[in-house]
Design an enzyme around this catalytic site. Structure first.
Site, mmCIF file in Angstrom:
data_model
loop_
_atom_site.group_PDB
_atom_site.id
_atom_site.type_symbol
_atom_site.label_atom_id
_atom_site.label_comp_id
_atom_site.label_asym_id
_atom_site.label_seq_id
_atom_site.Cartn_x
_atom_site.Cartn_y
_atom_site.Cartn_z
ATOM 1 N N HIS A 163 0.830 -1.207 0.000
ATOM 2 C CA HIS A 163 0.000 0.000 0.000
ATOM 3 C C HIS A 163 0.866 1.259 0.000
ATOM 4 C CE1 HIS A 163 -3.619 2.214 0.248
ATOM 5 N NE2 HIS A 163 -4.307 1.397 1.008
ATOM 6 N N ASP A 391 -9.663 -8.997 -16.896
ATOM 7 C CA ASP A 391 -9.725 -10.227 -17.691
ATOM 8 C C ASP A 391 -8.336 -10.557 -18.238
ATOM 9 O OD1 ASP A 391 -10.186 -12.274 -19.472
ATOM 10 O OD2 ASP A 391 -11.657 -11.192 -20.675
#
Length: 443
Positions: A163, A391
């Protein structure tokens, strides 16, 4: 061996390798911003994407994904570096020497249906991202990717990223490029990918500005602990939950608010009413003392709240914490409209000056500028990041979630229902039934 460990699905790691950028990348030090360097951001965000893929050529897909990772690390080369504290201790920096990210291929006897429910315990899916990076400052890679083939031909993609280097928006911009390269949509054609990654972390460093009046930043204030708050949330005491809110249920929540509030239905967002619903249900289920101060903390994207706006493609931490606060008595007794108004007010407080105040505060206070965990529920909105569209050439994910369901609440997208939201949160086991019943109630 515990019952949890003995009942866990078997995961077999076939390969674990360092993947370096496919082309030469700059060798230098890159300074992280004051916002990036905050102590409470020094952890790994872990996504788990589940794909229905039932193809036979898994080796071909694995090779494609691994190759795409190497190519994606060229424009996003800091993700192949290593994070450390700057010698003067002022903030963090990334040592960029193409050290590499980790790629793991594995098999597991999970099936697709296992991910249609909440995990049975907090760490049930832990091994789907087998390398758990607890602290990147100890030399660990800031990016880990694991592709796991499930026993029914489905696939799980676990992604862990530091992060410190990027926020949710930035991480998904990286994943979109990574996925596009894996499908061949950006293979060798010299196509310009968008958005182009922008570093420019100096844009969120301390700057002098006129501050007409001091404002209280509730996210950093300490509150009295009336209930030994933290002892309620040890992992072995928590049970993961997953409750889905379809669009009609979100509208039902909005409709229930407007008769008792000055807020119009058109002014309410699904995030505001749903987060209020979660916060109140959690507070009621855990039966806190009436005088206990409770806070809801949530990230607010500041890319377009600062002046000038941050450039498109900025993938660093462009977030500050919104904070709604109330006593347990007020939160549980005053109704959903009251909690919703507190959350809306917390969002509206964040403007350019507010951001500058936070930046200056964390620059001056360093590690001390950390939210006090007492009374806090942290909520993270993943439902608007676009994770459900990532995808890799094997279709879109049918389930999106965290690797481990913890005491932090995560709002998730729902496959084929763009306006629905799944709420995942691990609740103290003694309060689970009451929490779920409250979540399913209208008010």
């Amino acid at each position: 061996m515990t019952n949890m460990e003995s009942s866990a699905a078997q995961v077999h790691v076939k390969e674990a390798a360092l993947v370096v950028p496919s082309d030469p990348t700059p060798t230098h030090l890159l300074k992280l911003s004051s916002v990036d360097s905050q102590l409470f951001l020094r952890f790994t965000i872990e996504y788990l994407l589940i794909y229905r893929f039932n193809g036979l050529h898994t080796d071909h897909v694995t090779a494609r994904v691994k190759s795409a990772l190497a190519r994606a690390l060229v424009p996003y080369y800091p993700l192949a570096g290593r994070v450390r504290v700057r010698p003067d201790g002022s903030c963090l920096e990334v040592v960029c020497r193409a050290q590499g990210a980790v790629f793991i291929e594995a098999t597991a006897d999970f099936t697709l249906s296992d991910f249609e429910r909440a995990p049975r315990y907090v760490t049930e899916w832990r091994r789907l991202l087998a390398l758990q990076v607890a602290d990147v400052l100890k030399g660990a890679p800031p990016l880990v990717v694991q592709l796991t083939w499930l026993s029914d031909g489905a696939a799980a993609l676990g992604v862990g990223y530091s992060h410190c280097i990027c926020d949710g928006v930035g991480s998904v911009e990286f994943l979109n490029l990574f996925a596009a390269l894996a499908t061949g949509r950006r293979h060798g054609g010299g196509l310009e990918f968008k958005p182009k990654p922008i570093w420019q972390r100096h844009l969120l460093d301390q700057t002098p500005f006129k501050q007409p009046r001091p404002r209280q930043h509730l996210e950093f204030s300490r509150v009295t602990d009336h209930c030994q708050f933290m002892t309620r949330f040890t992992p072995d005491q928590l049970t993961p939950t997953a409750v889905t809110f379809d669009e009609w249920r979100l509208n039902e929540l909005k409709n229930s608010i407007t008769p008792t509030s000055q807020l119009s239905k058109s002014s309410l967002t699904s995030f505001e009413v749903l987060s209020a619903k979660v916060w109140r249900s959690w507070a009621k289920a855990l039966n806190f003392p009436p005088q206990q101060i409770l806070k809801l903390l949530f990230s607010i994207d500041i890319r377009h709240r600062v002046k000038p706006s941050l450039p498109t493609g900025y993938y660093g931490n462009a977030i500050v914490l919104g904070c709604a606060q109330a006593t347990a008595r007020d939160l549980t007794e005053k109704g959903l409209a009251y909690a919703t108004e507190l959350i809306k007010e917390a969002k509206n407080r964040v403007d350019d000056q507010y951001v500058k105040e936070v930046v200056n505060s964390v620059s001056l206070n360093g590690a001390r500028g950390v939210p006090d965990p007492v009374g806090v529920l942290i909520l993270s909105q993943w439902s608007k990041l676009g994770l459900e569209r990532v995808d890799f050439g094997i279709g879109r994910p049918v389930q999106v979630g965290p690797v481990c369901t913890d005491k932090y609440c995560i709002l998730l997208p729902v496959d084929d229902h763009s306006r629905s939201v799944k709420v995942m949160l691990a609740v103290p086991s003694v309060a689970v039934d009451k929490y779920v019943d409250l979540m399913r109630a209208v008010q």
